[in-house]
Design an enzyme around this catalytic site. Structure first.
Site, PDB file in Angstrom:
ATOM      1  N   ASP A   1       0.815  -1.244  -0.314  1.00 21.49           N
ATOM      2  CA  ASP A   1       0.158  -0.235  -0.218  1.00 21.49           C
ATOM      3  C   ASP A   1       0.952   1.219  -0.144  1.00 21.49           C
ATOM      4  OD1 ASP A   1       1.232   0.179   2.667  1.00 21.49           O
ATOM      5  OD2 ASP A   1      -1.265  -0.481   3.484  1.00 21.49           O
TER       6      ASP A   1
ATOM      7  N   ASP B   1      -8.188  -7.132  -0.536  1.00 23.64           N
ATOM      8  CA  ASP B   1      -7.326  -7.739   0.914  1.00 23.64           C
ATOM      9  C   ASP B   1      -8.102  -6.951   2.493  1.00 23.64           C
ATOM     10  OD1 ASP B   1      -5.377  -5.283   2.662  1.00 23.64           O
ATOM     11  OD2 ASP B   1      -6.685  -4.133   0.849  1.00 23.64           O
TER      12      ASP B   1
ATOM     13  N   CYS C   1     -14.867 -28.294   4.878  1.00 23.96           N
ATOM     14  CA  CYS C   1     -13.433 -27.604   5.098  1.00 23.96           C
ATOM     15  C   CYS C   1     -13.196 -28.633   5.415  1.00 23.96           C
ATOM     16  CB  CYS C   1     -13.441 -26.275   6.273  1.00 23.96           C
ATOM     17  SG  CYS C   1     -12.228 -25.859   5.397  1.00 23.96           S
TER      18      CYS C   1
ATOM     19  N   CYS D   1      -9.484 -27.470   5.462  1.00 25.67           N
ATOM     20  CA  CYS D   1      -8.199 -27.442   5.454  1.00 25.67           C
ATOM     21  C   CYS D   1      -7.216 -28.207   6.956  1.00 25.67           C
ATOM     22  CB  CYS D   1      -8.832 -25.983   6.232  1.00 25.67           C
ATOM     23  SG  CYS D   1      -9.011 -25.813   8.079  1.00 25.67           S
TER      24      CYS D   1
ATOM     25  N   CYS E   1      -9.289 -28.192   9.951  1.00 23.71           N
ATOM     26  CA  CYS E   1     -11.113 -28.983   9.961  1.00 23.71           C
ATOM     27  C   CYS E   1     -10.691 -30.434   9.829  1.00 23.71           C
ATOM     28  CB  CYS E   1     -12.063 -28.365   9.056  1.00 23.71           C
ATOM     29  SG  CYS E   1     -12.617 -26.785   9.782  1.00 23.71           S
TER      30      CYS E   1
ATOM     31  N   HIS F   1      -7.535 -21.896   9.218  1.00 26.96           N
ATOM     32  CA  HIS F   1      -8.822 -22.048   8.804  1.00 26.96           C
ATOM     33  C   HIS F   1      -9.392 -21.553   8.446  1.00 26.96           C
ATOM     34  CE1 HIS F   1     -13.029 -23.043   8.528  1.00 26.96           C
ATOM     35  NE2 HIS F   1     -13.144 -22.112   8.911  1.00 26.96           N
TER      36      HIS F   1
END
Length: 372
Positions: free
Chosen positions: A93, A266, A304, A306, A309, A335
């Site tokens: 930024d 973002d 999920c 991931c 999980c 997660h």
């Protein structure tokens, strides 16, 4: 000027878009969510884990990296992507939002902004030229033009003046770039005013930036206002350049704004909320600190895939949170980031199949059914 950056719009479905960005550090499929690595790291997550999660680009913060370790230090280490061993695309930024957030400590003039460091109170000065120089030192694939971000609500005259100042600063930012390998995006401002947003969009897109961002949203306005201004502003943004909505937001925000034609997002929300025990699931938000999860052997989200999980229960994660264990923050951050990155990947697939609105509506409906 030759830029080692390219954007290709591959598919549209209504206003929703699927595209491909090419940068010196690799390709980025859009729509994309970009994890925030303020001081050069995404909190609690390693670069290898980010790669496994499906992250394609991360953010660095110009203001914070300038203060420490110093952009000159980052440059001597070969740029941010090498310094933090990410070795993939990065975006910085401009520092404008940090100046906005330090409003009580700054003085804005046409030349730039005088403000004080949040670390030690020392006097600092940032303007378009120094912002671009710092970002070039950091070595980001995508840099942002220096702008003025206005807190909402705000007086019309103040917003109008900031639009003109942002335009002047955008031209100076464009002229200040000397590294042709780094892309530079302009930022559209204008508060919650339709005409000022249109004016700012016309001004900023008159400069041949490599992409364009919508700034100054999610800074105090109501959610319907944010959606209205986002959908209004994208009408005045070029089709052949990437569109970036800065600092937004919830999973619902991403889905809505993709439907308005936004390509890039973002937000610190997935990692910050994870560290505070708030998790995102296919059925809505889940608060892991609740006592009802103490004996639960369920994962955060049964849908999920991931690492968290697939391996850990709500009961164990609650235990880690209550014990203040860093592992809990890490697992929950893994997660939430996976959830966000999977969401935009699914959105891209739906756009390519021509079923984005159906996907969005069904996903939003499910998210509204079971927050816990």
């Amino acid at each position: 000027m030759k830029i080692d950056f390219k954007f290709t719009l591959e598919k549209t479905d209504g206003q929703a878009r699927a595209g491909l960005m090419e940068t010196p550090h690799g390709k980025i499929e859009t729509p994309i969510f970009m994890p925030v690595g303020t001081v050069g790291s995404v909190k609690t997550i390693s670069p290898a884990e980010l790669n496994d999660l499906g992250a394609q680009i991360i953010l660095g913060n110009t203001y914070h990296l300038h203060l420490r370790p110093g952009d000159d230090v980052v440059a001597k280490h070969g740029g941010l992507a090498k310094f933090n061993s990410w070795n993939r695309p990065t975006l910085t930024d401009s520092g404008g939002f940090q100046v906005f957030s330090l409003a009580k400590m700054n003085k804005i003039t046409d030349e730039g902004v005088h403000f004080r460091s949040h670390l030690d109170g020392s006097k600092l000065f940032l303007n378009p030229e120094s912002s671009i120089q710092i970002q070039q030192n950091i070595g980001a694939d995508i840099m942002m033009a220096f702008d003025e971000c206005v807190s909402l609500p705000a007086e019309h005259k103040y917003v109008a003046d900031s639009v003109e100042r942002t335009f002047r600063w955008a031209k100076r930012s464009y002229d200040a770039r000397t590294n042709e390998k780094q892309a530079l995006f302009g930022i559209i401002q204008g508060g919650a005013d339709h005409e000022l947003r249109k004016l700012s969009a016309q001004q900023i897109t008159s400069i041949p930036f490599d992409g364009y961002a919508i700034g100054g949203l999610s800074v105090g306005e109501e959610i319907p206002v944010m959606y209205d201004i986002c959908s209004h502003t994208t009408q005045f943004m070029p089709n052949d350049k990437p569109r970036y909505l800065m600092g937004v937001g919830t999973p619902q925000d991403l889905l809505h704004c993709i439907s308005y034609g936004v390509d890039m997002f973002d937000c610190v929300m997935p990692t910050r909320n994870a560290r505070n025990g708030l998790l995102f699931t296919s059925k809505g938000k889940l608060h892991i600190k609740r006592k009802e999860w103490q004996l639960s052997d369920e994962p955060i989200d049964a849908k999920c895939d991931c690492y968290t999980c697939k391996n850990f229960s709500r009961g164990y994660l609650r235990h880690l949170f209550k014990a203040g264990e860093l592992l809990g923050m890490r697992l929950q951050s893994l997660h939430n980031l996976y959830f966000y990155l999977s969401l935009v990947k699914s959105a891209r697939n739906a756009i390519n199949l021509g079923v984005y609105n159906k996907y969005m509506n069904e996903t939003l409906e499910e998210m509204s059914t079971g927050g816990e």
